[in-house]
Design a protein around this motif. Sequence first.
Motif, PDB file in Angstrom:
ATOM      1  N   GLY A 164      45.599  33.610   3.519  1.00  0.00           N
ATOM      2  CA  GLY A 164      44.646  34.320   3.695  1.00  0.00           C
ATOM      3  C   GLY A 164      44.726  35.587   2.848  1.00  0.00           C
ATOM      4  O   GLY A 164      45.655  35.701   2.042  1.00  0.00           O
ATOM      5  N   THR A 165      43.791  36.705   3.397  1.00  0.00           N
ATOM      6  CA  THR A 165      44.169  37.954   2.675  1.00  0.00           C
ATOM      7  C   THR A 165      44.063  38.857   3.573  1.00  0.00           C
ATOM      8  O   THR A 165      43.685  38.725   4.981  1.00  0.00           O
ATOM      9  N   PRO A 166      44.457  40.331   3.474  1.00  0.00           N
ATOM     10  CA  PRO A 166      44.523  41.266   4.207  1.00  0.00           C
ATOM     11  C   PRO A 166      43.316  41.504   5.208  1.00  0.00           C
ATOM     12  O   PRO A 166      43.619  41.545   6.500  1.00  0.00           O
ATOM     13  N   SER A 167      42.280  41.243   4.508  1.00  0.00           N
ATOM     14  CA  SER A 167      40.904  41.462   5.304  1.00  0.00           C
ATOM     15  C   SER A 167      40.474  40.094   6.208  1.00  0.00           C
ATOM     16  O   SER A 167      39.588  40.242   7.003  1.00  0.00           O
ATOM     17  N   PHE A 168      41.002  39.118   5.619  1.00  0.00           N
ATOM     18  CA  PHE A 168      40.633  37.802   6.382  1.00  0.00           C
ATOM     19  C   PHE A 168      41.902  36.740   6.363  1.00  0.00           C
ATOM     20  O   PHE A 168      41.969  35.716   5.586  1.00  0.00           O
ATOM     21  N   PRO A 169      42.880  37.163   7.204  1.00  0.00           N
ATOM     22  CA  PRO A 169      44.008  36.390   7.282  1.00  0.00           C
ATOM     23  C   PRO A 169      43.595  34.778   7.945  1.00  0.00           C
ATOM     24  O   PRO A 169      42.794  34.755   8.762  1.00  0.00           O
ATOM     25  N   GLN A 170      44.278  33.866   7.388  1.00  0.00           N
ATOM     26  CA  GLN A 170      43.890  32.604   7.661  1.00  0.00           C
ATOM     27  C   GLN A 170      45.020  31.868   8.608  1.00  0.00           C
ATOM     28  O   GLN A 170      45.093  30.464   8.749  1.00  0.00           O
ATOM     29  N   CYS A 171      45.872  32.575   9.041  1.00  0.00           N
ATOM     30  CA  CYS A 171      46.655  32.007  10.042  1.00  0.00           C
ATOM     31  C   CYS A 171      47.262  33.110  11.073  1.00  0.00           C
ATOM     32  O   CYS A 171      47.136  34.378  10.655  1.00  0.00           O
ATOM     33  N   GLY A 172      47.471  32.521  12.385  1.00  0.00           N
ATOM     34  CA  GLY A 172      47.852  33.584  13.229  1.00  0.00           C
ATOM     35  C   GLY A 172      49.156  34.519  12.856  1.00  0.00           C
ATOM     36  O   GLY A 172      49.225  35.744  13.111  1.00  0.00           O
ATOM     37  N   PHE A 173      49.997  33.795  12.345  1.00  0.00           N
ATOM     38  CA  PHE A 173      51.361  34.653  12.002  1.00  0.00           C
ATOM     39  C   PHE A 173      50.961  35.823  10.879  1.00  0.00           C
ATOM     40  O   PHE A 173      51.541  36.994  11.082  1.00  0.00           O
ATOM     41  N   VAL A 201      51.248  40.327  11.058  1.00  0.00           N
ATOM     42  CA  VAL A 201      51.851  40.940  10.122  1.00  0.00           C
ATOM     43  C   VAL A 201      51.017  41.787   9.475  1.00  0.00           C
ATOM     44  O   VAL A 201      51.273  43.073   9.529  1.00  0.00           O
ATOM     45  N   VAL A 202      49.641  41.508   9.278  1.00  0.00           N
ATOM     46  CA  VAL A 202      48.717  42.333   8.830  1.00  0.00           C
ATOM     47  C   VAL A 202      48.398  43.349   9.776  1.00  0.00           C
ATOM     48  O   VAL A 202      48.225  44.526   9.520  1.00  0.00           O
ATOM     49  N   GLN A 203      48.471  42.922  11.021  1.00  0.00           N
ATOM     50  CA  GLN A 203      48.012  43.934  12.082  1.00  0.00           C
ATOM     51  C   GLN A 203      49.020  45.130  12.123  1.00  0.00           C
ATOM     52  O   GLN A 203      48.782  46.086  12.583  1.00  0.00           O
ATOM     53  N   ILE A 204      50.311  44.567  12.232  1.00  0.00           N
ATOM     54  CA  ILE A 204      51.337  45.623  12.181  1.00  0.00           C
ATOM     55  C   ILE A 204      51.273  46.614  10.919  1.00  0.00           C
ATOM     56  O   ILE A 204      51.338  47.760  11.246  1.00  0.00           O
TER      57      ILE A 204
END
Length: 112
Positions: free
Chosen positions: A23-32, A36-39
């Motif tokens: 996915g992308t930073p604005s729309f991650p497509q997996c929880g993992f 990392v994007v959230q962190i």
Amino acid sequence: MNAVNDMIDAEVKNNDVLLFMKGTPSFPQCGFSGQVVQILDYLGVPYKGVNVLENMEIREGVKAYSNWPTIPQLYVKGDFVGGCDIIREMFQAGELQDMLGEKGIATAKQSA
């Protein structure tokens, strides 16, 4: 070296903080990838996300490049840091923030 490896190598070397992710930073497509994007977003670290779902050659190539079997993969200043579990553990221990600081990467929050 092949074209995909060269492209991965160029991305790693040309971006101070690079995240190969699903996915992308604005729309991650997996929880993992999302964790990392959230962190990174929480720390206010500027980074580039590369969506491996758009290109199977990159998805497989990055695993060979790092010799790491899973996505996401975080690189800082050309060095492979780790995947989701490692990044989360480093963040919780304050080690990620320290490592970013040592490499000259500014964060919005210098300590957790």
